[in-house]
Scaffold this motif. Structure first.
Motif, PDB file in Angstrom:
ATOM      1  N   TRP A  33      39.124  10.322  68.977  1.00  0.00           N
ATOM      2  CA  TRP A  33      38.033  10.550  69.929  1.00  0.00           C
ATOM      3  C   TRP A  33      38.085  11.991  70.438  1.00  0.00           C
ATOM      4  CZ3 TRP A  33      38.619  11.923  75.079  1.00  0.00           C
ATOM      5  CH2 TRP A  33      37.421  11.995  75.813  1.00  0.00           C
ATOM      6  N   HIS A  36      36.984  14.453  67.830  1.00  0.00           N
ATOM      7  CA  HIS A  36      35.532  14.369  67.647  1.00  0.00           C
ATOM      8  C   HIS A  36      34.788  15.029  68.818  1.00  0.00           C
ATOM      9  CE1 HIS A  36      31.689  12.866  66.256  1.00  0.00           C
ATOM     10  NE2 HIS A  36      31.440  12.652  67.531  1.00  0.00           N
ATOM     11  N   GLY A  40      33.629  17.609  66.802  1.00  0.00           N
ATOM     12  CA  GLY A  40      32.785  16.764  65.970  1.00  0.00           C
ATOM     13  C   GLY A  40      33.434  16.379  64.646  1.00  0.00           C
ATOM     14  N   LEU A  41      32.604  15.977  63.718  1.00  0.00           N
ATOM     15  CA  LEU A  41      33.053  15.546  62.394  1.00  0.00           C
ATOM     16  C   LEU A  41      33.918  16.604  61.706  1.00  0.00           C
ATOM     17  CD1 LEU A  41      32.989  13.594  59.958  1.00  0.00           C
ATOM     18  CD2 LEU A  41      30.825  14.664  59.314  1.00  0.00           C
ATOM     19  N   LEU A  44      37.499  16.483  62.984  1.00  0.00           N
ATOM     20  CA  LEU A  44      38.185  15.253  62.581  1.00  0.00           C
ATOM     21  C   LEU A  44      38.613  15.349  61.116  1.00  0.00           C
ATOM     22  CD1 LEU A  44      39.262  12.458  63.259  1.00  0.00           C
ATOM     23  CD2 LEU A  44      36.983  11.534  62.748  1.00  0.00           C
ATOM     24  N   SER A  90      32.221   8.840  63.211  1.00  0.00           N
ATOM     25  CA  SER A  90      32.095  10.268  63.475  1.00  0.00           C
ATOM     26  C   SER A  90      30.888  10.852  62.740  1.00  0.00           C
ATOM     27  CB  SER A  90      33.384  10.989  63.054  1.00  0.00           C
ATOM     28  OG  SER A  90      33.337  12.351  63.401  1.00  0.00           O
ATOM     29  N   TRP A  94      27.774  12.451  64.653  1.00  0.00           N
ATOM     30  CA  TRP A  94      27.513  13.858  64.347  1.00  0.00           C
ATOM     31  C   TRP A  94      26.088  14.062  63.847  1.00  0.00           C
ATOM     32  CZ3 TRP A  94      29.695  18.391  65.232  1.00  0.00           C
ATOM     33  CH2 TRP A  94      29.430  19.474  64.415  1.00  0.00           C
ATOM     34  N   ILE A 100      29.823   8.950  70.538  1.00  0.00           N
ATOM     35  CA  ILE A 100      30.660   8.140  69.641  1.00  0.00           C
ATOM     36  C   ILE A 100      31.218   6.888  70.323  1.00  0.00           C
ATOM     37  CG2 ILE A 100      32.824   9.383  70.038  1.00  0.00           C
ATOM     38  CD1 ILE A 100      33.173   9.166  66.882  1.00  0.00           C
TER      39      ILE A 100
END
Length: 162
Positions: A33, A36, A40-41, A44, A90, A94, A100
């Protein structure tokens, strides 16, 4: 060796009992979390790749000269696999600009499916585990994470089609 131990045990989480793998998967959730939310994506994905290679190295260092290729305290593989299982959430967040955390059922599904595949070890997951080397330790959880991610997508499709 201290750095390898900290990475492999995810800062000591692997020493929690019972079920250190489950604890490793559980601690992966807030960290996913955080990655992300911060980046963001893309962050991650970078985290998954970095954790995989650091985990492979740390697992190699911790098991060198040992008959046990996958000691229970090594849980960095669970962290990587759990993060992979969370990728569909994610990606959706995104791409669609959704918070999320709104997809909380997906978080539960990703956790439960990943743990099931990691414990059950069907097909290629079991093959990776039976390699008996540090790469196999990491790969079985990568494959379990991929299977769980596919399951999350299927369940989301079913849930949103109803």
């Amino acid at each position: 060796m201290m750095i390898a131990r900290m990475i492999a045990t995810v800062m000591g989480v692997g020493y929690l009992r019972p079920a250190p793998g489950t604890w490793g998967s559980l601690v992966a959730l807030p960290w996913a979390w955080l990655l992300h939310v911060i980046g963001g994506l893309p962050l991650l994905v970078i985290g998954i790749i970095a954790a995989f290679f650091k985990g492979w190295w740390a697992t190699s260092a911790m098991t060198k000269g040992s008959d046990d290729h996958d000691p229970s305290e090594i849980v960095v593989d669970e962290l990587v696999g759990q993060w992979i299982a969370l990728l569909p959430l994610s990606i959706a967040s995104w791409r669609m600009g959704i918070d999320i955390t709104v997809m909380w059922p997906g978080w539960i599904a990703a956790f439960v499916l990943f743990r099931l595949f990691d414990i059950w070890k069907p097909w290629i997951i079991g093959w990776a585990d039976r390699r008996g080397d540090p790469l196999g330790v990491m790969l079985d959880d990568v494959f379990a994470g991929l299977f769980a991610a596919i399951g999350v997508v299927i369940l989301a499709g079913v849930a949103h089609a109803i």
